[in-house]
Motif scaffolding. Structure first.
Motif, short mmCIF file in Angstrom:
data_model
loop_
_atom_site.label_atom_id
_atom_site.label_comp_id
_atom_site.label_asym_id
_atom_site.label_seq_id
_atom_site.Cartn_x
_atom_site.Cartn_y
_atom_site.Cartn_z
N THR A 59 22.09 31.31 21.36
CA THR A 59 22.48 32.16 20.25
C THR A 59 22.06 31.50 18.94
N GLU A 60 21.52 32.29 18.02
CA GLU A 60 21.02 31.77 16.74
C GLU A 60 21.37 32.74 15.62
N CYS A 61 21.36 32.22 14.39
CA CYS A 61 21.57 33.07 13.21
C CYS A 61 20.74 32.51 12.06
N ASP A 62 19.79 33.31 11.56
CA ASP A 62 18.93 32.92 10.44
C ASP A 62 19.14 33.89 9.28
N LEU A 63 19.10 33.37 8.06
CA LEU A 63 19.20 34.17 6.85
C LEU A 63 17.88 34.11 6.11
N SER A 64 17.42 35.26 5.61
CA SER A 64 16.10 35.33 4.96
C SER A 64 16.16 36.12 3.67
N ILE A 65 15.24 35.78 2.78
CA ILE A 65 15.10 36.47 1.50
C ILE A 65 13.63 36.81 1.29
N GLU A 66 13.35 38.06 0.92
CA GLU A 66 12.00 38.49 0.56
C GLU A 66 11.97 38.80 -0.92
N ALA A 67 11.06 38.18 -1.64
CA ALA A 67 11.00 38.35 -3.09
C ALA A 67 10.54 39.75 -3.47
N ALA A 68 11.26 40.34 -4.41
CA ALA A 68 10.89 41.67 -4.91
C ALA A 68 10.59 41.65 -6.40
N ASP A 69 10.71 40.45 -7.03
CA ASP A 69 10.44 40.35 -8.47
C ASP A 69 9.98 38.93 -8.79
N ASP A 70 9.48 38.74 -9.99
CA ASP A 70 8.93 37.44 -10.39
C ASP A 70 10.00 36.36 -10.44
N GLU A 71 11.19 36.71 -10.83
CA GLU A 71 12.26 35.71 -10.91
C GLU A 71 12.56 35.13 -9.53
N THR A 72 12.64 36.00 -8.52
CA THR A 72 12.91 35.53 -7.17
C THR A 72 11.75 34.70 -6.64
N ARG A 73 10.54 35.10 -6.97
CA ARG A 73 9.37 34.32 -6.53
C ARG A 73 9.39 32.92 -7.14
N ALA A 74 9.78 32.82 -8.37
CA ALA A 74 9.84 31.51 -9.02
C ALA A 74 10.88 30.61 -8.36
N VAL A 75 12.01 31.18 -7.95
CA VAL A 75 13.06 30.39 -7.29
C VAL A 75 12.57 29.91 -5.92
N ILE A 76 11.93 30.79 -5.16
CA ILE A 76 11.43 30.40 -3.83
C ILE A 76 10.39 29.28 -3.97
N ALA A 77 9.49 29.41 -4.94
CA ALA A 77 8.48 28.37 -5.15
C ALA A 77 9.14 27.04 -5.53
N HIS A 78 10.17 27.10 -6.35
CA HIS A 78 10.87 25.89 -6.76
C HIS A 78 11.57 25.22 -5.59
N LEU A 79 12.16 26.02 -4.71
CA LEU A 79 12.82 25.46 -3.52
C LEU A 79 11.80 24.77 -2.60
N ARG A 80 10.64 25.39 -2.43
CA ARG A 80 9.59 24.74 -1.64
C ARG A 80 9.18 23.41 -2.26
N ASP A 81 8.99 23.42 -3.58
CA ASP A 81 8.60 22.19 -4.26
C ASP A 81 9.69 21.13 -4.15
N THR A 82 10.94 21.55 -4.20
CA THR A 82 12.06 20.61 -4.10
C THR A 82 12.09 19.96 -2.73
N LEU A 83 11.90 20.74 -1.68
CA LEU A 83 11.89 20.19 -0.32
C LEU A 83 10.74 19.21 -0.13
N LEU A 84 9.56 19.59 -0.57
CA LEU A 84 8.40 18.72 -0.42
C LEU A 84 8.57 17.45 -1.26
N ALA A 85 9.14 17.59 -2.46
CA ALA A 85 9.36 16.43 -3.33
C ALA A 85 10.32 15.44 -2.71
N GLU A 86 11.34 15.94 -2.04
CA GLU A 86 12.32 15.07 -1.39
C GLU A 86 11.65 14.15 -0.37
#
Length: 714
Positions: free
Chosen positions: A386-413
């Motif tokens: 049994t599994e449970c995943d949560l997902s977000i699909e960007a529908a605007d520039d603000e959301t896209r900027a947050v997703i890109a920042h999260l990717r950069d944060t993970l890679l930076a870590e």
């Protein structure tokens, strides 16, 4: 079967295909690593007033639930169990339900011993623990969920257990990174998502479904939702749709759900420039093939997989490592190999070197798609667990900027730098791979994974079939491998357990005769002791006393019956074993009647409801049916029968009728064991095997018979 994907022009999410539901979250936050998660969870739990669900693959009562400081600064206890108890004392209307996978013995060395005692028996009445085994044989409950008052929910890769806590710095020698035994462990990385609003309420619905399946109890919705969001935490997203994807193996009348796998396959179609994946296991080949196919469609597309350096246990090394080698091989083609990296986080401190354990399950595609969950990229997570995943699909520039920042944060870590450093490198190089290859600081860097050579195919295939199956392992699968035919699906897990027990008995008999164990168990000596007991004046009384005493420690009744027959012969053994079994059942029945259902529930837990339901008719046939096809250990059935108020005569007659078939077969089987040990003629061995097969067939037949009767009544 994978259905061809036709993307909805408005959204990737398609309920019933790649998501269970899509619900709005007023706020959503990605919590990177356990220290921020534990800290946020602690603050949120202090706001709980009505109902809390804690659902996990593993839960440890002693783990400190503390944030990044590594200590509690609010006056409440640090250990998880004590913290919950303190909350319950202050809040008269608060109910906490803990649902823990009734784990396989293979994981017993990694878990807290006797969780029913450490998490259940210690806690107040309004904290309920259930060990959840409502799933097929070979499956695991792998969801990691907390829901607070239906207004706040957490889901991701983190269990509330030891050897998880770490900060985002992943320092080489953080003195506060120790397990519950005080032993230090290497850096650990994982990710959890926190959501509120309707999305949290929907995850609460999932928690209630799981609880009812495991306990047969319904938990009412929370009508007065309050704000449990931790005040010190700023949301990453606001008013965002959350796709909730599940894996649910087929079980009883519960249909299969494979939204987790479908979303992996469907979301790849969004990729244009980058695919960033963090995952503990990489063995699901069709996902690798889909990514490779997309990379050929998009020549600019790059992919990075962040994974553990090695797989340490024997089973993982021969399943997940072999699977990862096959997964990586799909990208070995000349047109792909320079656009893919498989990397692990390396940590250096002077001359000392270690690596960060990657336990996260994250997927980020360009700046348009974010996924955080419990599902690994292996076979089990796609159809077995049994599994449970949560997902977000960007529908605007603000959301896209947050997703890109999260990717950069993970890679930076992992590289020891800042998210701004990653963003600057990406702007300069236009390459995720070059950025990961070149940036390093504070002793942190990303290095290539080296898995070595695969094991022989025969060994890998045999272990993988059990450790990383594509679908649940049942008796039908076993028969299919033997006979080469496909058989219809049925849920008959009790019969499987009986069959496994029989195979163990046969193996032990052969081992005692043909291995060095024969020196420890001399048949003549064993027979002389058995005869001495049988000829003793007090022999029958001693046997009955052993049966009664064994009932209080849940010793397997089948072993006692077989040993009694071996000592006294088939006829006297049958009589004495019957007397002992009935005496044991009556004694524990009277104990159950004395202590009552509420006290018994405290010891057994909410799973008591399953047994109670089966004997609720309070009649001879109900008791006999439970004896024929046990839904719980012998002693538990006796205690429940007494606590449920079943009439003494009905219980006695039903017990005698239900035990009789098994007594006859097991008495014959037990007597034959001594003959095989003392003088193993070919005839005796074949007779012994025939009796074992008879026992299996009897159990299997009774299971099907009772199941069909219940189905007809339903």
């Amino acid at each position: 079967m994978i259905i061809p994907f036709q993307r909805n022009l408005m959204t990737l999410f398609t309920p019933g295909r790649n998501v269970w539901n899509v619900d709005r979250a007023e706020r959503a936050k990605v919590l990177i690593d356990a220290a921020p998660y534990f800290g946020a969870l602690r603050e949120a739990l202090k706001k709980a007033r009505h109902t809390v669900f804690v659902i996990g693959w593993d839960i440890n009562s002693r783990v400190p639930l503390v944030g990044e400081s590594g200590c509690a600064e609010d006056g409440y206890p640090e250990p998880f169990c004590e913290f919950l108890c303190a909350l319950i004392k202050e809040r008269p209307n608060l109910q906490i339900n803990i649902l823990l996978w009734d784990f396989s013995v293979l994981y017993s060395t990694e878990r807290e011993i006797f969780p029913a005692l450490s998490l259940g028996w210690k806690m107040p009445e309004r904290i309920q623990l259930c060990l959840d085994d409502a799933l097929p044989l070979g499956s695991a409950h792998h969801q990691k969920i907390v829901v607070i008052d239906d207004c706040l929910a957490f889901s991701g890769g983190l269990d509330i257990t030891h050897r998880r806590w770490d900060t985002c710095e992943h320092d080489f020698d953080n003195p506060k990174r120790k397990d519950t035994a005080g032993k230090p462990y290497r850096p650990f990385h994982d990710v959890q998502m926190m959501v509120d609003g309707p999305a949290a309420k929907r995850i609460g619905e999932l928690a209630r479904i799981r609880w009812k399946r495991a306990t047969l109890e319904s938990v009412h919705d929370v009508r007065e939702c309050s704000d449990c969001w931790p005040e010190a935490i700023e949301a990453d997203f606001r008013n965002i749709d959350i796709g909730i994807s599940l894996t649910q193996p087929r079980y009883d009348q519960i249909p299969e759900q494979d939204e987790v796998e479908q979303l992996f396959l469907d979301s790849v179609a969004l990729a244009e420039r980058t695919i960033y994946i963090e995952n503990q296991f990489l063995t699901r080949l069709n996902v690798a093939e889909r990514i490779a196919e997309r990379m050929r469609e998009k020549p600019e597309l790059e992919a990075i997989f962040i994974a553990p350096h090695t797989h340490e246990s024997w089973i993982e090394a021969r399943t997940m490592r072999i699977g990862r080698i096959a997964f990586r091989k799909i990208f070995d083609a000349p047109d792909l190999e320079n656009r893919v990296r498989f990397l692990y986080p390396k940590v250096v401190c002077g001359e000392n070197v270690t690596d960060t354990m990657v336990h996260s399950k994250v997927m980020i595609i360009d700046d348009v798609f974010l996924r955080v969950g419990s599902a690994n990229l292996n076979n089990r997570s796609m159809g077995t667990d049994t599994e449970c995943d949560l997902s977000i699909e960007a529908a605007d520039d603000e959301t896209r900027a947050v997703i890109a920042h999260l990717r950069d944060t993970l890679l930076a870590e992992h590289c020891g730098v800042t998210a701004k450093d990653i963003a600057a490198s990406l702007k300069e190089t236009h390459s995720l791979l070059k950025t990961a290859d070149t940036l390093t600081a504070r002793g942190h860097s990303l290095c290539p994974v080296e898995d070595g050579e695969p094991d022989p195919k025969e060994i890998a295939a045999a272990v993988t079939a059990v450790a990383d199956p594509e679908r649940t392992v049942g008796i039908e699968t076993f028969i299919t491998h033997l006979m080469g035919e496909r058989v219809p699906y049925r849920h008959i897990s009790h019969s499987i357990q009986v069959a496994i027990g029989c195979l163990i008995v046969i193996a032990l008999v052969l081992a005692w005769r043909y291995t060095p164990l024969s020196e420890l168990t001399d048949p003549d000596t064993l027979r002389s002791h058995a005869v001495a007991v049988a000829e003793s004046y007090w022999g029958p009384v001693l046997v009955i006393g052993v049966f009664v005493a064994a009932g209080f420690v849940l010793f397997p009744l089948t072993i006692l019956i077989a040993v009694t027959a071996g000592a006294f012969g088939p006829w006297l053994g049958l009589i004495y074993a019957a007397a002992g079994a009935v005496a044991s059942s009556l004694t524990t029945y009277l104990v159950g009647a004395r202590v009552g259902k509420s006290a018994l529930r405290k010891f057994v837990g909410p799973r008591l409801n399953r047994v109670t339901r089966r004997v609720a008719e309070k009649g001879v046939l109900a008791v006999a049916a439970v004896r024929l096809v046990p839904v719980a250990p012998f002693t538990v059935v006796n205690l429940v029968a007494g606590a449920s108020g079943i009439r003494f005569t009905d219980f006695l007659i039903g017990t005698a009728l239900g035990l009789l078939p098994g007594l006859i077969v097991l008495s014959s089987l037990g007597n034959q064991i001594f003959r095989v040990l003392a003088d193993p003629s070919v005839a005796d061995v074949f007779l012994f095997i025939a009796l074992v097969v008879g026992w299996v067939c009897l159990s299997f037949g009774l299971q099907l018979f009772v199941t069909r009767i219940r189905g007809a009544r339903a």
